[in-house]
Design an enzyme around this catalytic site. Structure first.
Site, PDB file in Angstrom:
ATOM      1  N   TYR A  69       5.813  -8.589   8.493  1.00  0.00           N
ATOM      2  CA  TYR A  69       5.915  -6.467   8.771  1.00  0.00           C
ATOM      3  C   TYR A  69       5.850  -6.625   9.943  1.00  0.00           C
ATOM      4  O   TYR A  69       5.737  -7.278  11.238  1.00  0.00           O
ATOM      5  CB  TYR A  69       4.621  -6.929   8.026  1.00  0.00           C
ATOM      6  CG  TYR A  69       3.468  -7.104   6.973  1.00  0.00           C
ATOM      7  CD1 TYR A  69       3.579  -6.043   5.730  1.00  0.00           C
ATOM      8  CD2 TYR A  69       3.945  -8.646   6.784  1.00  0.00           C
ATOM      9  CE1 TYR A  69       3.854  -6.783   4.633  1.00  0.00           C
ATOM     10  CE2 TYR A  69       3.021  -8.591   5.015  1.00  0.00           C
ATOM     11  CZ  TYR A  69       3.162  -7.616   3.956  1.00  0.00           C
ATOM     12  OH  TYR A  69       2.458  -8.067   2.963  1.00  0.00           O
ATOM     13  N   ASP A  75       1.099  -1.355  -0.045  1.00  0.00           N
ATOM     14  CA  ASP A  75       0.080   0.044  -0.256  1.00  0.00           C
ATOM     15  C   ASP A  75       0.967   1.252  -0.049  1.00  0.00           C
ATOM     16  O   ASP A  75       2.252   1.158   0.706  1.00  0.00           O
ATOM     17  CB  ASP A  75      -1.298  -0.127   1.181  1.00  0.00           C
ATOM     18  CG  ASP A  75      -2.042  -0.694   1.071  1.00  0.00           C
ATOM     19  OD1 ASP A  75      -2.713  -1.468   0.245  1.00  0.00           O
ATOM     20  OD2 ASP A  75      -2.066  -1.613   2.178  1.00  0.00           O
ATOM     21  N   ASP A  95      -6.295   2.246   8.164  1.00  0.00           N
ATOM     22  CA  ASP A  95      -5.229   2.949   7.863  1.00  0.00           C
ATOM     23  C   ASP A  95      -5.477   4.364   7.758  1.00  0.00           C
ATOM     24  O   ASP A  95      -6.789   5.059   8.462  1.00  0.00           O
ATOM     25  CB  ASP A  95      -4.480   2.085   6.900  1.00  0.00           C
ATOM     26  CG  ASP A  95      -4.489   2.599   5.535  1.00  0.00           C
ATOM     27  OD1 ASP A  95      -5.986   3.547   5.585  1.00  0.00           O
ATOM     28  OD2 ASP A  95      -4.079   2.688   4.483  1.00  0.00           O
ATOM     29  N   ARG A 132      -4.318  -4.828   7.510  1.00  0.00           N
ATOM     30  CA  ARG A 132      -5.394  -4.005   7.855  1.00  0.00           C
ATOM     31  C   ARG A 132      -6.364  -4.887   8.412  1.00  0.00           C
ATOM     32  O   ARG A 132      -6.997  -3.746   9.229  1.00  0.00           O
ATOM     33  CB  ARG A 132      -5.495  -2.497   6.270  1.00  0.00           C
ATOM     34  CG  ARG A 132      -4.328  -1.775   6.388  1.00  0.00           C
ATOM     35  CD  ARG A 132      -4.888  -1.027   4.969  1.00  0.00           C
ATOM     36  NE  ARG A 132      -4.894  -1.325   3.473  1.00  0.00           N
ATOM     37  CZ  ARG A 132      -5.739  -0.903   3.225  1.00  0.00           C
ATOM     38  NH1 ARG A 132      -7.029   0.077   3.080  1.00  0.00           N
ATOM     39  NH2 ARG A 132      -6.253  -2.008   1.869  1.00  0.00           N
TER      40      ARG A 132
END
Length: 243
Positions: free
Chosen positions: A82, A54, A96, A188
């Site tokens: 991550y 993203d 987000d 997310r």
């Protein structure tokens, strides 16, 4: 620029190179592809990435050139890792910071033990829905296009695997985490669902991809670092040809 740095070498972009890039904040994955493709001109090569990040995320983006683009699906299928930060006690439509907070919750009664326990349902094989603000295609159209127009979108659940989900720092409303997951996992969505597990809300405020398969962020180029190196090698070749 010296080639003593192990990251730098005499690349053969036409034959095929796998490039590890640290995607900058607010760049799209295609911005990175375009920047590298332009630096290779006048060569007309295929350049592609193995797994979208993203715009608000940073970290490891695998770029393939030339004949190696045929292996993009293989690299894209690898396990990912991550690190990131969530904000507990609020939600946004995009899950987000792309959109504004639309709801807040009282988190004064949520303990550290509650937070650690809330990780457990998300470890293993789980199902999730992609965010409405995502690049998933439905009937040939990206979901985020419909979402930004305020249109209703049909979300289809997907099954993903999350071998590891750990909390690394709690300073409410901020919570830091590390996640290892399969291809196609939406962090997310996981964070949004995590907030719901605590009868609250949560959204993603920071995300960095640190690993894809056996490839690590610490070995990645900065975009402009690589582009400038490519240009310097082209200038060297041009000077040698004119000599």
């Amino acid at each position: 620029m010296s080639t003593e740095n192990s990251k730098f070498k005499d690349f053969n972009f036409a034959e095929g190179e796998l490039l590890l890039i640290n995607k900058p904040y607010k760049w799209t994955s295609f911005d990175v592809v375009g920047k590298i493709r332009n630096s290779l001109k006048p060569l007309k090569l295929k350049v592609g990435h193995a797994g979208t990040l993203d715009p608000l995320a940073t970290g490891l983006l695998i770029i393939c050139t030339g004949k190696l683009t045929k292996q993009i699906d293989t690299f894209q299928a690898e396990e990912k890792e991550y690190t990131g930060t969530m904000i507990l006690g609020a939600t946004t439509p995009s899950f987000d910071m792309e959109t504004e907070v639309d709801q807040t919750f009282d988190i004064s009664n949520i303990t550290k033990e509650d937070i650690y326990s809330a990780c457990k349902p998300f470890i293993g094989d789980i199902e999730q829905y992609p965010p409405a603000h995502s690049a998933v295609k439905v009937n040939g159209e990206r979901l985020y296009v419909k979402a930004r127009l305020g249109e209703e979108v049909e979300l289809r659940k997907r099954f993903v695997s999350v071998p590891e989900f750990e909390i690394t720092r709690i300073e409410l409303p901020e919570i830091d985490f590390r996640i290892v997951c399969s291809k196609g996992t939406y962090i997310r969505s996981l964070i949004s669902d995590f907030g719901k597990t605590l009868n609250s809300g949560a959204y993603l405020s920071k995300l960095t991809r640190t690993r894809s398969g056996n490839f690590l962020l610490k070995d990645a180029f900065e975009v402009l670092e690589l582009v400038n190196y490519i240009r310097s090698k082209k200038e060297e070749a041009k000077t040698e040809a004119e000599a």
